[in-house]
Design an enzyme around this catalytic site. Structure first.
Site, PDB file in Angstrom:
ATOM      1  N   LYS C 116      28.737  47.660  26.798  1.00 23.51           N
ATOM      2  CA  LYS C 116      28.819  46.229  27.127  1.00 23.51           C
ATOM      3  C   LYS C 116      27.894  45.382  26.247  1.00 23.51           C
ATOM      4  CE  LYS C 116      31.601  47.087  30.496  1.00 23.51           C
ATOM      5  NZ  LYS C 116      32.965  47.122  30.000  1.00 23.51           N
ATOM      6  N   GLY C 165      23.923  42.722  46.310  1.00 25.12           N
ATOM      7  CA  GLY C 165      23.809  41.300  46.640  1.00 25.12           C
ATOM      8  C   GLY C 165      22.382  40.825  46.863  1.00 25.12           C
ATOM      9  N   LYS C 201      26.234  32.039  33.658  1.00 25.77           N
ATOM     10  CA  LYS C 201      27.173  30.997  34.057  1.00 25.77           C
ATOM     11  C   LYS C 201      28.065  31.551  35.170  1.00 25.77           C
ATOM     12  CE  LYS C 201      29.627  27.156  33.138  1.00 25.77           C
ATOM     13  NZ  LYS C 201      28.974  25.821  33.184  1.00 25.77           N
ATOM     14  N   HIS C 208      41.857  35.955  35.092  1.00 24.73           N
ATOM     15  CA  HIS C 208      41.733  37.082  34.189  1.00 24.73           C
ATOM     16  C   HIS C 208      42.947  37.032  33.252  1.00 24.73           C
ATOM     17  CE1 HIS C 208      40.947  41.501  33.356  1.00 24.73           C
ATOM     18  NE2 HIS C 208      42.070  41.217  32.735  1.00 24.73           N
ATOM     19  N   GLU C 288      35.847  42.045  28.063  1.00 21.96           N
ATOM     20  CA  GLU C 288      35.728  43.363  27.440  1.00 21.96           C
ATOM     21  C   GLU C 288      36.988  43.653  26.654  1.00 21.96           C
ATOM     22  OE1 GLU C 288      35.471  46.491  30.318  1.00 21.96           O
ATOM     23  OE2 GLU C 288      37.336  45.981  31.292  1.00 21.96           O
ATOM     24  N   ASN C 290      39.877  46.622  25.936  1.00 25.13           N
ATOM     25  CA  ASN C 290      40.433  47.922  26.302  1.00 25.13           C
ATOM     26  C   ASN C 290      41.044  48.521  25.047  1.00 25.13           C
ATOM     27  OD1 ASN C 290      41.310  46.313  29.265  1.00 25.13           O
ATOM     28  ND2 ASN C 290      39.859  47.982  29.168  1.00 25.13           N
ATOM     29  N   ARG C 292      43.041  50.743  24.069  1.00 25.77           N
ATOM     30  CA  ARG C 292      44.154  51.641  24.401  1.00 25.77           C
ATOM     31  C   ARG C 292      45.332  50.806  24.856  1.00 25.77           C
ATOM     32  NH1 ARG C 292      44.122  50.494  29.758  1.00 25.77           N
ATOM     33  NH2 ARG C 292      42.069  50.160  30.686  1.00 25.77           N
TER      34      ARG C 292
END
Lengths: 501, 171, 501, 171
Positions: C116, C165, C201, C208, C288, C290, C292
């Site tokens: 990441k 949390g 933020k 998504h 991110e 992927n 694949r």
């Protein structure tokens, strides 16, 4: 706005129409004959009404019964599908009289296109090319020679009273003209007592190419490009594709415009198809117009991206076409294979009977429209078309490879069918090459009826499996017999030393 | 403990040599096969032979001796020849009549073309009659060369299923 | 040129990959664990090799066994599908060492996108926007206030050592900043003994949206537009569609370019997906990559008109991309529904078990990719995704109506599944409206678990039919009992007067 | 000659009044239905009622009394209540234990979140534990308000199928 549609048809097209209605939230009424109580369109529709005995003349062609059912069920429109009453001007007229929307053209348009001579005249007047020749009898040799000079060789000379090939002569060279004329007239005179003849341009290597049109009630007419339908057996289409592998963009444009002109000439409304005969030099001639949805409409749906049944309904609702000619494009390539319940090894005889098992192909680019299920008994009263495989690919080669893959996976057991014959067509050199004519099936007969050879061992594996299933069933039927068998096996394994993988 | 199994024109001798769990050793016409043999659902088997995967579907045809068989790439008709089948086959053989062909349609239809009349000589493969049924046209051909002995069909008229249409006497 | 592909996967994606290989005339090798001997990919491939026990760590994740099988079977390439080893850089590297083509990106690209922090840094350098905030700990209040000023409200304050949390504060208004900062730090200090924090933020109504890209070995990178994947439950996507109903053409162009820049930044090769988080004002941030094929790739295939598996293989063969960015267009609209073997009425618990019956939808615009068959036992070791319904329409409304029609026809019996839940989603106002966020499922929970009400009479018809089948079976089981029953019926009909339709 | 049939929470009284060929007259909870009732293949029926078409598929669940049922638009579970079923239902009732809930997973999985500890008070519908299985996460909630009596699960650890995870004693 149409709220409930009676589908005056059966088989895959009835199911296909119901699907689009359901997506539009329109109720559907199926009608059925005695033979069709368990047919898929009956199971799938919202309502089902019996309309008569099995023979179609007494049910699916029975205008009175269908109109009565429309009223009883409260249907506000009738979709005729293809075949049956779809091109019957009286039926279209009758619906109008009864205040029922007929999802199709006016009686007048159907009549004009239904009569060959009227259609030919109308097309000539509209500037749409027809096959050169005459439909008037020719009585003198001089007249005949003059006409042949105008048409140009090759020509076909046909006896006016003819039939069965008698009095027919194909002329391909100037020196044979006189001999052929005299021969034809004399043969015709002997056979029919009438020596008058017709002369028509002979198309040596004909392609059957048709254009899909849509026309609304506001005078807008568009075409949705062509379908190449030259793979035929005895005038029955077997495989269709779009785009046609032989058309050039220029010729496509011209023929599309001719198709629109043809539709406008009869003030057409709805979905229709203009069939052309096309020669090797891409000369094209109007053959006839089908004033209804075609069996092969899904390949157009796929490459143009439109649901033709929904368009028909929109037009019948009086809406203007949303599609504009300049926005339409052929995206990729589509091929349709028609699956018939027929026996390719026995004169392609239709093969009604009970479907015991079906494997349907899936995956990217594959659509199957059908009307059978496991346990369904195909009745012998109607068309043996039981399914259609519609495959899309980004280009012709991909569509071809994908169709082969899909056909390989497609299995219908219990009734004879032409699935393997279709697969052979997709491997025939002339088809793969793309320049095939309506003579294709005849010319490739031997190749097409051959079988695909089996992998190494694959026959043996099949034999073993069937045998093991047989033993399993014997075992279930009579445990005693099997115990003996089992002991025998033990003996064998003792003798031969136990095998391990 | 061996049986005969018929596939197309071939009659193969099959013998189970051992069967333990999914492991099956069997011989077909003397050739041995070591298989991973799994029944996956009713009438459906998965067979691995030297890691080649065969998916075989068996659809019984009237009883337990005959099967329509599908593999991924092929379809077959297979028959197990047990004592009953042998008896039936022998009886059929005795009745076989090979000096003439009776042309008939398996389902009702209409005569589209009739190309012969009584006394005509026909060649092997020559089209004799065309029948339309279920909206399709079928050409019937002479199986061997011969002479037309009788014609019971008329162009344009309907015919019943299995009705005698044309009889050809072989030379 | 690749001649034989080992598919290092199972389920629908393995079957889907084999299909495209078959169309390309490439041989296929399936691998299977103990639990998967009867799985569809085993039945469908040309070869099948056992690679270990049921747990995926010992089979589908066992690099040694898979590499060995590739060598034994003579496969020259491995397709990893999605999940399992598809994003494992060691596997990609190992294939290279062994001289096997890995159909996917280089180990380096996988690693860079897999981490990441590296990914975030790389994207920032490439000019691709990431969610504003810091990944370094903040230790002073001044520093925090300065950063919040830069990012702008709302922000999320998170404890560096956090989890569950604790130490988390959402700040939406200026006046709360100081209180929240102090509260978070004090809570974090108490809970974890470390009062350092992160600030990010906060995206209030996140979408998504991901972009499909293709990159060849010659430096060509194209994007194939977006997929809207905001319908999720616990980060598991359920329904995807393309185009996204919220993107504007301008924003689509920008995000497509960002996706290409992201792929180029890691020298990417193959098919990949750049995931973005998008807020209501269409600000977009890299989430991110992927590295694949995605589960939801078929909707892109449908609207762009491309077979992504074939493209992957062409790229692995070293061929340059045939598709050019300027030729690509989104044709119509596609929706994918993921069918899971899970119980929506019981916490969406996965529901392995035996499939007893399947009805699959057909017709125009419908594709089903699946891995189950009647009699198949869904193993409990793997993902419960059992099928995908991919539906196309000329616009979003048609795709929606057609998806509803198809889901209505789709039945899987024997195992619990989410088909009715999917159908409910397609009727939810927020989904129909098109502006839904990743909170959609949570916000519509009650609506989604409700049942569709039954037609008038339909429950009674179901009760009658089940009862009649029960009587039929009793009758078969014990003829005597049934005879008594029959007599009883006669009595009744005598009393009640015989009924005729 | 009437039976009880269970569909969801409803128990309906069904009685066949006459059955001749495809014509079936039957009453459900006193309401009469005149049906055209045809069995089209194994487990599949076509029913016409006032020309409405119903296609009903029945998939038996363990024996002949329970069916998963599909119509075009709906799916149901239906149970025929005969003497045996009544006996079993009565026996179940006697054993029912309604003062606590034992939370367990029907299949093996891993504890993703555990939100309670022994002695915690929980509200009805409160999420108690989250289990990941087959790559999916499932939230388990308290069916009624109560107190956590015992916790046998640990966050991050695997659990077996049907293992006791959390027990909630109702107030």
């Amino acid at each position: 706005m149409i709220k409930k549609v009676l589908v005056a048809n059966r088989g895959e097209i009835a199911v296909r129409i119901i699907r689009s209605c359901r997506e539009m939230d329109i109720s559907t009424v199926a009608v059925y004959s005695d033979a069709d109580r368990s047919a898929l369109h009956v199971l799938y529709a919202d309502e089902a009404w019996h309309i008569g005995p099995s023979p179609s003349t007494e049910s699916y062609l029975n205008i009175e019964n269908i109109i009565r059912t429309a009223h009883l069920s409260g249907a506000d429109a009738i979709h005729p599908g293809y075949g049956f009453l779809s091109e019957n001007p009286d039926f279209s007229a009758r619906c109008r009289e009864e205040g029922i929307i007929f999802i199709g053209p006016s009686p007048n348009a159907i009549s004009m296109m239904g009569d060959k001579i009227t259609a030919r005249t109308t097309m000539t007047e509209a500037g749409v090319p027809v096959v050169p020749g005459t439909k008037d009898k020719i009585e003198s040799e001089e007249e005949a020679l003059k006409l042949i000079g105008e048409i140009g060789l090759p020509v076909m000379i046909k006896a006016s009273a003819g039939g069965g090939g008698k009095g027919m002569r194909l002329v391909t060279s100037d020196k044979d003209v006189t001999t052929a004329l005299r021969g034809a007239r004399s043969e015709a005179g002997t056979a029919f007592g009438d020596d008058s003849i017709f002369i028509e341009k002979y198309i040596e290597a004909p392609h059957h190419i048709e254009f899909q049109i849509l026309a609304d009630s506001h005078g807008n007419v568009i075409h949705l490009f062509e379908r190449e339908c030259s793979v035929q057996r005895r005038h029955q289409k077997i495989i269709e594709e779009t785009p046609s592998p032989i058309l050039t963009p220029e010729r496509r444009l011209q023929m599309g415009e001719a198709a629109i002109a043809a539709a406008k000439a009869v003030d057409y409304q709805g979905a229709g198809t203009i069939e052309f005969i096309v020669d090797q030099d891409l000369n094209y001639y109007f053959l006839e117009m089908n004033t209804r949805l075609q069996v092969e409409h899904p390949i157009t749906e796929r490459v143009v991206g439109v649901d033709l049944v929904k368009e028909q309904i929109h037009i019948a609702n009086g809406k203007p076409l949303q599609l504009r000619q300049e926005d339409l494009k052929q995206q990729g390539h589509a091929i349709e294979c028609r699956v018939y319940a027929e026996d390719p090894d026995n004169n392609f005889m239709p093969a009604p009977g009970k479907v015991t098992h079906i494997d349907i192909p899936y995956g990217v680019g594959v659509r199957v429209d059908g009307s059978i299920y496991e346990g369904f008994e195909i009745p012998l009263y109607y068309d043996p078309l039981i399914a259609k495989l519609i495959v899309w690919g980004k280009d012709r080669m991909e569509a071809l490879e994908r169709s082969r893959r899909a056909l390989q996976e497609f299995k219908i057991t219990g009734v004879k069918n032409n699935l393997r014959f279709l697969e052979r067509i997709l491997h025939a050199k002339d088809f793969v090459g793309g320049n095939y004519t309506t003579h294709f099936v005849e010319e490739n007969k031997e190749f097409l009826v051959n079988e695909f050879s089996c992998d190494n061992h694959c026959e043996d594996i099949v034999i073993i499996t069937a045998f093991m299933e047989y033993l399993r069933k014997i075992h279930k039927a009579s445990p005693k017999e099997m115990t003996a068998l089992k002991n025998n096996w033990k003996d064998y394994s003792r003798v031969r030393s136990v095998f391990k993988l | 403990m061996s049986y005969e199994v018929k596939l197309k024109d071939r009659i193969a001798k099959v013998e189970v040599l051992s069967h333990q769990g999914d492991k099956l050793l069997v011989s077909v016409d003397g050739k041995e096969y070591a298989l991973d043999f799994v029944r996956i659902s009713k009438g459906s088997y998965s067979i691995l032979h030297q890691n080649k995967s065969y998916n075989v579907e068996l659809i019984p045809v009237n009883g337990i001796r005959k099967y329509d068989v599908n593999t991924l790439k092929h379809t077959f008709e297979v028959e197990i020849i047990d004592a009953e089948a042998k008896y039936l086959a022998n009886r059929r053989k005795g009745q076989e009549d090979d000096h003439e062909a009776v042309i008939s349609s398996p389902i009702p239809g209409k005569v589209v073309n009739l190309f012969v009349k009584e006394g005509d000589t026909v060649k092997a493969g020559q089209t004799v009659i065309v029948i339309a049924a279920m909206k399709m046209e079928s050409e019937f051909k002479a199986p061997k060369a011969g002479v037309v002995r009788s014609v019971k069909a008329v162009e344009g008229q309907n015919v019943e299923a299995r009705q005698e249409l044309v009889v050809i006497e072989f030379k």
